[in-house]
Design a protein around this motif. Structure first.
Motif, PDB file in Angstrom:
ATOM      1  N   TYR A 141       0.864  -1.178   0.000  1.00  0.00           N
ATOM      2  CA  TYR A 141       0.000   0.000   0.000  1.00  0.00           C
ATOM      3  C   TYR A 141       0.900   1.228   0.000  1.00  0.00           C
ATOM      4  O   TYR A 141       1.278   1.751   1.047  1.00  0.00           O
ATOM      5  CB  TYR A 141      -0.912  -0.010   1.228  1.00  0.00           C
ATOM      6  CG  TYR A 141      -1.951   1.093   1.276  1.00  0.00           C
ATOM      7  CD1 TYR A 141      -2.138   1.993   0.231  1.00  0.00           C
ATOM      8  CD2 TYR A 141      -2.781   1.226   2.397  1.00  0.00           C
ATOM      9  CE1 TYR A 141      -3.089   2.990   0.292  1.00  0.00           C
ATOM     10  CE2 TYR A 141      -3.752   2.216   2.464  1.00  0.00           C
ATOM     11  CZ  TYR A 141      -3.900   3.097   1.415  1.00  0.00           C
ATOM     12  OH  TYR A 141      -4.846   4.093   1.475  1.00  0.00           O
ATOM     13  N   ASP A 142       1.297   1.663  -1.178  1.00  0.00           N
ATOM     14  CA  ASP A 142       2.170   2.833  -1.289  1.00  0.00           C
ATOM     15  C   ASP A 142       2.105   3.383  -2.706  1.00  0.00           C
ATOM     16  O   ASP A 142       1.410   2.846  -3.566  1.00  0.00           O
ATOM     17  CB  ASP A 142       3.605   2.483  -0.889  1.00  0.00           C
ATOM     18  CG  ASP A 142       4.248   1.467  -1.834  1.00  0.00           C
ATOM     19  OD1 ASP A 142       4.538   1.839  -2.988  1.00  0.00           O
ATOM     20  OD2 ASP A 142       4.433   0.296  -1.433  1.00  0.00           O
ATOM     21  N   PHE A 143       2.872   4.432  -2.941  1.00  0.00           N
ATOM     22  CA  PHE A 143       2.851   5.126  -4.234  1.00  0.00           C
ATOM     23  C   PHE A 143       4.238   5.188  -4.865  1.00  0.00           C
ATOM     24  O   PHE A 143       4.546   6.093  -5.627  1.00  0.00           O
ATOM     25  CB  PHE A 143       2.289   6.545  -4.050  1.00  0.00           C
ATOM     26  CG  PHE A 143       0.869   6.562  -3.550  1.00  0.00           C
ATOM     27  CD1 PHE A 143      -0.186   6.663  -4.437  1.00  0.00           C
ATOM     28  CD2 PHE A 143       0.592   6.460  -2.188  1.00  0.00           C
ATOM     29  CE1 PHE A 143      -1.505   6.675  -3.981  1.00  0.00           C
ATOM     30  CE2 PHE A 143      -0.714   6.470  -1.723  1.00  0.00           C
ATOM     31  CZ  PHE A 143      -1.765   6.572  -2.624  1.00  0.00           C
ATOM     32  N   ASN A 228      -1.753  -3.745  -4.837  1.00  0.00           N
ATOM     33  CA  ASN A 228      -1.427  -2.470  -4.203  1.00  0.00           C
ATOM     34  C   ASN A 228      -2.733  -1.732  -3.926  1.00  0.00           C
ATOM     35  O   ASN A 228      -3.461  -1.367  -4.851  1.00  0.00           O
ATOM     36  CB  ASN A 228      -0.525  -1.635  -5.115  1.00  0.00           C
ATOM     37  CG  ASN A 228       0.047  -0.414  -4.411  1.00  0.00           C
ATOM     38  OD1 ASN A 228      -0.536   0.104  -3.455  1.00  0.00           O
ATOM     39  ND2 ASN A 228       1.197   0.067  -4.885  1.00  0.00           N
ATOM     40  N   SER A 230      -3.300   1.176  -3.203  1.00  0.00           N
ATOM     41  CA  SER A 230      -3.385   2.515  -3.788  1.00  0.00           C
ATOM     42  C   SER A 230      -3.999   2.490  -5.182  1.00  0.00           C
ATOM     43  O   SER A 230      -4.487   3.512  -5.674  1.00  0.00           O
ATOM     44  CB  SER A 230      -2.000   3.167  -3.838  1.00  0.00           C
ATOM     45  OG  SER A 230      -1.156   2.479  -4.744  1.00  0.00           O
ATOM     46  N   HIS A 231      -3.988   1.327  -5.828  1.00  0.00           N
ATOM     47  CA  HIS A 231      -4.626   1.189  -7.141  1.00  0.00           C
ATOM     48  C   HIS A 231      -6.108   0.816  -7.026  1.00  0.00           C
ATOM     49  O   HIS A 231      -6.861   0.991  -7.981  1.00  0.00           O
ATOM     50  CB  HIS A 231      -3.936   0.108  -7.971  1.00  0.00           C
ATOM     51  CG  HIS A 231      -2.552   0.450  -8.412  1.00  0.00           C
ATOM     52  ND1 HIS A 231      -2.213   1.640  -9.018  1.00  0.00           N
ATOM     53  CD2 HIS A 231      -1.393  -0.273  -8.345  1.00  0.00           C
ATOM     54  CE1 HIS A 231      -0.924   1.639  -9.297  1.00  0.00           C
ATOM     55  NE2 HIS A 231      -0.404   0.503  -8.904  1.00  0.00           N
ATOM     56  N   GLU A 235     -10.588   6.805  -4.542  1.00  0.00           N
ATOM     57  CA  GLU A 235      -9.771   7.977  -4.241  1.00  0.00           C
ATOM     58  C   GLU A 235     -10.202   8.645  -2.944  1.00  0.00           C
ATOM     59  O   GLU A 235      -9.387   9.219  -2.218  1.00  0.00           O
ATOM     60  CB  GLU A 235      -9.839   8.972  -5.402  1.00  0.00           C
ATOM     61  CG  GLU A 235      -8.865  10.131  -5.268  1.00  0.00           C
ATOM     62  CD  GLU A 235      -8.832  11.018  -6.500  1.00  0.00           C
ATOM     63  OE1 GLU A 235      -8.166  12.061  -6.438  1.00  0.00           O
ATOM     64  OE2 GLU A 235      -9.482  10.655  -7.507  1.00  0.00           O
ATOM     65  N   ARG A 238      -8.396   6.334  -0.025  1.00  0.00           N
ATOM     66  CA  ARG A 238      -6.974   6.017   0.100  1.00  0.00           C
ATOM     67  C   ARG A 238      -6.204   7.189   0.703  1.00  0.00           C
ATOM     68  O   ARG A 238      -6.602   8.348   0.595  1.00  0.00           O
ATOM     69  CB  ARG A 238      -6.386   5.610  -1.243  1.00  0.00           C
ATOM     70  CG  ARG A 238      -6.406   6.648  -2.338  1.00  0.00           C
ATOM     71  CD  ARG A 238      -5.724   6.095  -3.590  1.00  0.00           C
ATOM     72  NE  ARG A 238      -5.717   7.055  -4.681  1.00  0.00           N
ATOM     73  CZ  ARG A 238      -6.447   6.960  -5.770  1.00  0.00           C
ATOM     74  NH1 ARG A 238      -7.277   5.941  -5.929  1.00  0.00           N
ATOM     75  NH2 ARG A 238      -6.368   7.875  -6.719  1.00  0.00           N
ATOM     76  N   THR A 239      -5.100   6.849   1.331  1.00  0.00           N
ATOM     77  CA  THR A 239      -4.262   7.852   1.984  1.00  0.00           C
ATOM     78  C   THR A 239      -2.815   7.702   1.536  1.00  0.00           C
ATOM     79  O   THR A 239      -2.408   6.658   1.031  1.00  0.00           O
ATOM     80  CB  THR A 239      -4.292   7.702   3.516  1.00  0.00           C
ATOM     81  OG1 THR A 239      -3.544   6.520   3.877  1.00  0.00           O
ATOM     82  CG2 THR A 239      -5.709   7.600   4.038  1.00  0.00           C
ATOM     83  N   GLY A 240      -2.041   8.750   1.766  1.00  0.00           N
ATOM     84  CA  GLY A 240      -0.606   8.648   1.620  1.00  0.00           C
ATOM     85  C   GLY A 240      -0.021   7.951   2.837  1.00  0.00           C
ATOM     86  O   GLY A 240      -0.738   7.527   3.746  1.00  0.00           O
ATOM     87  N   CYS A 241       1.297   7.858   2.864  1.00  0.00           N
ATOM     88  CA  CYS A 241       1.938   7.167   3.986  1.00  0.00           C
ATOM     89  C   CYS A 241       3.294   7.765   4.339  1.00  0.00           C
ATOM     90  O   CYS A 241       3.865   7.420   5.380  1.00  0.00           O
ATOM     91  CB  CYS A 241       2.106   5.684   3.677  1.00  0.00           C
ATOM     92  SG  CYS A 241       3.056   5.349   2.163  1.00  0.00           S
ATOM     93  N   ASP A 257      -5.093  11.934   6.532  1.00  0.00           N
ATOM     94  CA  ASP A 257      -4.975  12.496   5.196  1.00  0.00           C
ATOM     95  C   ASP A 257      -6.389  12.926   4.822  1.00  0.00           C
ATOM     96  O   ASP A 257      -7.222  12.096   4.454  1.00  0.00           O
ATOM     97  CB  ASP A 257      -4.442  11.431   4.229  1.00  0.00           C
ATOM     98  CG  ASP A 257      -4.118  11.999   2.848  1.00  0.00           C
ATOM     99  OD1 ASP A 257      -4.516  13.138   2.563  1.00  0.00           O
ATOM    100  OD2 ASP A 257      -3.474  11.291   2.049  1.00  0.00           O
TER     101      ASP A 257
END
Length: 333
Positions: A141-143, A228, A230-231, A235, A238-241, A257
């Motif tokens: 779970y990331d970008f 993942n 994040s995919h 929207e 989902r959050t950043g990390c 977030d």
């Protein structure tokens, strides 16, 4: 079917490890046992600390550690110039070899596991990540896919011959947090990967993040279906990390977030020395510092540093005096 958490750590990251363990205790509970994979033999403070934590132990399987260190060393021996460049930088052997020990989880004690770097705080339930392992062998779970340059050698002509652009744009991940099922890389799979790397594919590996590049290669080259969040999350959910995001809010010892609570906060890019200096009483400021301090001193609030001076930014340029003393060799860099 056992489920658990691995953390890579030693005494150097002691303060961060305590904060992470406390954050798991508060926001996850004790439903998942924790196994600390030793980065190296510096574990005196860690061993003393976990005497008081009944669900935390040290990963003691020396044969698994040796297996993955040897495998990683063979990979880097196949690289055209990694050893040479590291040697020129004063590095003996594989750069940050201990980081490769995270791979021990694939042969560890848990059938399903989540791996965490020590510079992370867990701020929400991990249940949904474990549940996803029922459908996928590898979950993140990331970008990181937005920045390929810290995963592969983007200047290699071979990169796009091995992985098409469409896969690189979607499947690349950060190795700081991932979930997986045990046994994904048996001897046959490791030999297959090593053979490809020795045939010239090692050129695509990124030398400055040696464990991250290898793990991405292992998962992608083995065609392991990875998931993942994040995919897949809407929207709106989902959050950043990453600590580099300026958009998060600290509320009630958690981080948000927008209106969404982070699953985890990764203090990526911040040196462990910053945390040690802060906990030693130096008033250094960095993003989301209060959240870190809360969890670090959750069980010993009287030891939390008290500051009476203006905080100094963690990335502030050195003073003129410091520059002079460094130039004279009177203090370290």
């Amino acid at each position: 079917m056992t489920e658990g958490i691995y953390i890579l750590a030693n005494d150097v990251v002691f303060d961060q490890l305590i904060a992470l363990l406390n954050s798991i205790e508060v926001n996850v509970g004790q439903k998942y046992p924790v196994s600390i994979i030793p980065y190296d033999d510096r574990l005196e403070r860690v061993r003393e600390e976990i005497k008081y934590r009944n669900n935390v132990e040290i990963f003691e399987d020396s044969s698994a550690i040796k297996l993955w260190e040897d495998f990683s060393a063979q990979i880097w021996q196949a690289h055209p110039d990694a050893y040479k460049l590291w040697q020129e930088q004063g590095i003996s052997g594989v750069y940050r070899l201990g980081m490769h020990r995270r791979f021990c989880g694939f042969d560890g004690i848990f059938d399903k596991f989540i791996y965490l770097d020590a510079d992370i705080l867990v701020l929400n339930s991990l249940d949904y990540i474990f549940e996803q392992l029922n459908q996928n062998d590898f979950v993140v779970y990331d970008f990181q896919y937005k920045d390929l340059s810290h995963v592969y050698n983007v200047n290699s002509d071979k990169l796009l011959n091995i992985f098409p652009q469409s896969r690189l744009e979607r499947e690349v991940f950060c190795a700081g947090l991932y979930a997986a099922n045990k046994g994904l890389f048996d001897a046959e799979k490791r030999n297959y990967l090593l053979s490809n790397l020795q045939d010239g594919e090692a050129e695509i590996l990124y030398k400055n993040a040696p464990d991250q590049t290898i793990l991405n290669y292992m998962v992608m080259r083995s065609a392991i279906p990875s998931y993942n969040f994040s995919h897949h999350l809407p929207e709106s959910e989902r959050t950043g990390c990453c600590v580099t995001s300026p958009n998060f809010d600290e509320r009630n010892n958690l981080v948000y977030d927008g209106e969404n609570r982070l699953t985890y906060l990764h203090y990526i890019g911040l040196s462990s020395k910053l945390f040690s200096r802060l906990c030693s009483g130096e008033n250094i400021d960095f993003p989301y510092r209060e959240t870190f301090l809360h969890y670090r001193y959750l069980h010993e609030p009287d030891r939390r540093p008290k500051f009476n001076t203006k905080p100094k930014a963690y990335n502030a340029p050195p003073s003129f005096t410091t520059k002079v003393l460094r130039k004279l060799g009177l203090i370290g860099v």
